[in-house]
Design a protein around this motif. Structure first.
Motif, mmCIF file in Angstrom:
data_model
loop_
_atom_site.group_PDB
_atom_site.id
_atom_site.type_symbol
_atom_site.label_atom_id
_atom_site.label_comp_id
_atom_site.label_asym_id
_atom_site.label_seq_id
_atom_site.Cartn_x
_atom_site.Cartn_y
_atom_site.Cartn_z
ATOM 1 N N LEU A 10 0.835 -1.205 0.000
ATOM 2 C CA LEU A 10 0.000 0.000 0.000
ATOM 3 C C LEU A 10 0.869 1.254 0.000
ATOM 4 C CD1 LEU A 10 -2.708 1.430 0.163
ATOM 5 C CD2 LEU A 10 -2.704 1.079 2.633
ATOM 6 N N ILE A 14 0.900 4.175 -2.762
ATOM 7 C CA ILE A 14 0.658 5.590 -2.440
ATOM 8 C C ILE A 14 1.786 6.454 -2.989
ATOM 9 C CG2 ILE A 14 0.530 7.241 -0.537
ATOM 10 C CD1 ILE A 14 -0.965 5.039 1.034
ATOM 11 N N PRO A 39 -10.236 -0.238 -3.264
ATOM 12 C CA PRO A 39 -10.917 0.742 -2.400
ATOM 13 C C PRO A 39 -9.938 1.593 -1.587
ATOM 14 C CG PRO A 39 -11.264 -1.510 -1.592
ATOM 15 C CD PRO A 39 -10.629 -1.623 -2.923
ATOM 16 N N LEU A 40 -8.826 0.984 -1.213
ATOM 17 C CA LEU A 40 -7.823 1.754 -0.464
ATOM 18 C C LEU A 40 -7.231 2.860 -1.336
ATOM 19 C CD1 LEU A 40 -5.976 -1.273 1.211
ATOM 20 C CD2 LEU A 40 -7.481 0.358 2.360
ATOM 21 N N THR A 43 -9.691 5.637 -2.143
ATOM 22 C CA THR A 43 -9.776 6.558 -1.016
ATOM 23 C C THR A 43 -8.569 7.479 -0.988
ATOM 24 O OG1 THR A 43 -10.979 4.925 0.288
ATOM 25 C CG2 THR A 43 -9.924 6.715 1.499
ATOM 26 N N ALA A 44 -7.390 6.887 -1.180
ATOM 27 C CA ALA A 44 -6.170 7.703 -1.166
ATOM 28 C C ALA A 44 -6.199 8.739 -2.283
ATOM 29 C CB ALA A 44 -4.942 6.804 -1.315
#
Lengths: 380, 180
Positions: A10, A14, A39-40, A43-44
């Motif tokens: 993750l 990012i 989804p992560l 959102t980011a």
């Protein structure tokens, strides 16, 4: 709790998002984890929408207030800062009168030790002065003279002043006689046209004021255009030299300019406002769609060959791309109706040709018509 | 260009140029930092102003500032935002995102974006202060992990952990049921 390997992935994702990659591009690197990551990462990615840049005028106002607070609240022993500040200011003003210090303070420039005194005295004058408008104009002129003095002495100082855009020439502007350098880092806001009153924030250099912020900042009465000044079509403003503001001796209705004679016709069509887009209304703006009223052949047609760094024959608007184009409406008085009036208008009564050997815009007055806005108080 | 140490030395003397340089350098980053967490434009301007007021106060009182002025200012900004939400009734309201309001009129898009942004900000407020700080610096300022670590005085590993857990917590709030 997130498993360590996923946490690691993750964070890598990012990093990639922050570097400018899209969610799909990032997910393509980890197809087996895409379902978990999507989804992560969505959102980011949505977090980038939150932060916004400040409006330039807010920065100017904040700067002014910040420096003013710094200048007026120095002594630590003050019990009632406001009262004490005022009292000190009054005493200072009185004591300075007639003294040598007064002269020294008055002639000080930004960066000088006594410059703070000078500004403090001005604040007192503004607080107790009777004719504040007159005083403000006088102080604005003083700021400009300070800038010119700094430039003459080749001193590098932070400055702020208010003036009228007289000439827009790519990266070099003239604002009330002060050379101003614009570059890609300059923040600009408002319709920046010749004749517009702007506030410039920047630093003096050997070649002029390197502007960090240029903003159309209305004064207290909301005026930001000097009366009787022309507006320039987007094409005209985006190219090189533009004639200086009309003198007040012209008819009060003189407002319209013609675009560059060498311009490619395409850019002459107005940049529609969003309202226009929605309505789908055709533009009746004479500057925009009607044939040019004799684009005043420039005295030297060879300008086309020489002067244009940007030029490919038919001139595309030169890079003052940072300039926010003006509304296509040729008159500041608004109104599409007003534009139509132009068709039946009396002939122009004055033509202004620029003094420069390579003029690029000719200004002709618009007919009398909507003139209520022309009653602006003068900003000089 | 003066470095932070020289700027600070002159700022302690309330040198106008130094103060102006500090303001000009940090106004935009601070505004972006605060707007990441507060949607109302006027409030953002007020809170940035409060950060500079606190800086002036610190300078006048000759309190020591760390060499990392940027980190100090962001820290103050974080406190100012926290104070704002703690003391203001407005934190209980759904504020309109004026940044979006000022854009071209596209009603459905505006409405959706407003809701999304405000929901996001509300979700962010439920994170720990450190997590909020990390997200605002990473996604509001686009700072690298190293820079964020320096500003927070933490290790890169700690920042990575804060970041990943913050995103996971946010995703759980924004898409319940999808993210566990």
């Amino acid at each position: 709790m997130m498993e360590p390997s996923l946490e690691h992935i993750l964070n890598d994702c990012i990093d990639a998002l922050i570097a400018g990659e899209s969610v799909d591009e990032v997910l393509a690197r980890y197809p087996d984890k895409a379902a978990t990551l999507r989804p992560l990462l969505n959102t980011a990615a949505s977090l980038f929408e939150l932060a916004t840049d400040p409006p330039p005028e807010a920065k100017i106002a904040s700067r002014r207030a910040f420096l003013q607070r710094a200048a007026t609240t120095r002594p630590r022993f003050m019990i009632w800062p406001r009262f004490a500040t005022l009292a000190v200011g009054i005493l200072l003003a009185i004591s300075l009168l007639g003294s040598g210090l007064s002269w020294a303070a008055n002639t000080s420039l930004p960066g000088d030790p006594l410059y703070g005194v000078k500004r403090a005295v001005e604040q007192v004058q503004l607080t107790f002065g009777r004719d504040n408008q007159q005083l403000k104009r006088s102080l604005e002129e003083r700021r400009r003279n300070e800038v010119l003095a700094l430039l003459e002495r080749r001193r590098k100082e932070t400055v702020e002043f208010r003036g009228v855009i007289e000439q827009i020439d790519s990266e070099r502007w003239s604002v009330s006689g002060i050379p101003v350098i614009i570059d890609t880092s300059t923040q600009m806001q408002g319709e920046l046209l010749p004749g517009t009153v702007v506030t410039i924030l920047g630093r003096t250099t050997d070649e002029g004021v390197q502007a960090t912020v240029v903003v159309v900042e209305p004064d207290k009465e909301g005026n930001n255009i000097l009366p009787f000044l022309p507006t320039i079509s987007p094409t005209a403003t985006s190219s090189s030299t533009v004639a200086p503001p009309m003198t007040p001796s012209l008819s009060s209705t003189a407002t319209v300019t013609t675009p560059l004679p060498t311009a490619n016709p395409a850019p002459l069509s107005p940049t529609p406002t969003d309202d226009d887009e929605e309505e789908g209304a055709p533009h009746s703006s004479p500057t925009a769609t009607s044939p040019l009223p004799s684009p005043s052949p420039t005295p030297d047609d060879d300008d086309e060959e020489e002067g244009d760094n940007d030029g490919h024959g038919a001139q595309s608007p030169s890079p003052a791309s940072t300039i926010i184009p003006s509304s296509p409406s040729p008159t500041p008085n608004d109104g599409n109706e007003g534009d139509n009036d132009d068709q039946s208008s009396p002939p122009p009564t004055a033509t202004m040709t620029p003094p420069s050997p390579s003029p690029t815009a000719t200004m002709t007055p618009t007919p009398p018509g909507d003139d209520e806005d022309d009653d602006n108080e003068d900003d000089n | 260009m003066l470095d932070d140490a020289e700027l600070l030395r002159r700022a302690y003397e309330l040198d106008t140029d130094a103060l102006a340089a500090i303001h000009d350098t940090y106004y935009q980053p601070l505004y972006r930092y605060i707007s990441f967490r507060v949607g109302d434009r006027d409030t953002c301007e007020d809170l940035v102003s409060e950060v500079f007021t606190r800086l002036l106060s610190t300078l006048r009182q000759r309190k020591s500032l760390p060499g990392n002025l940027r980190g100090w200012l962001f820290g103050v900004a974080a406190n100012v935002v926290s104070d704002y939400f703690r003391h203001s009734y407005r934190s209980q309201q759904t504020t309109l995102d004026e940044h979006i309001m000022s854009r071209d009129p596209l009603p459905s898009e505006i409405a959706e974006q407003m809701v999304t942004n405000e929901e996001l900000r509300q979700a962010i407020r439920k994170l720990t202060p450190d997590q909020q700080h990390v997200l605002a610096l990473r996604f509001g300022q686009n700072l690298s992990l190293q820079e964020v670590a320096r500003i927070l005085g933490k290790t890169e590993g700690a920042v990575k952990q804060l970041q990943a857990r913050a995103i996971a917590a946010l995703a759980r709030q924004m898409t319940p049921g999808v993210v566990e």
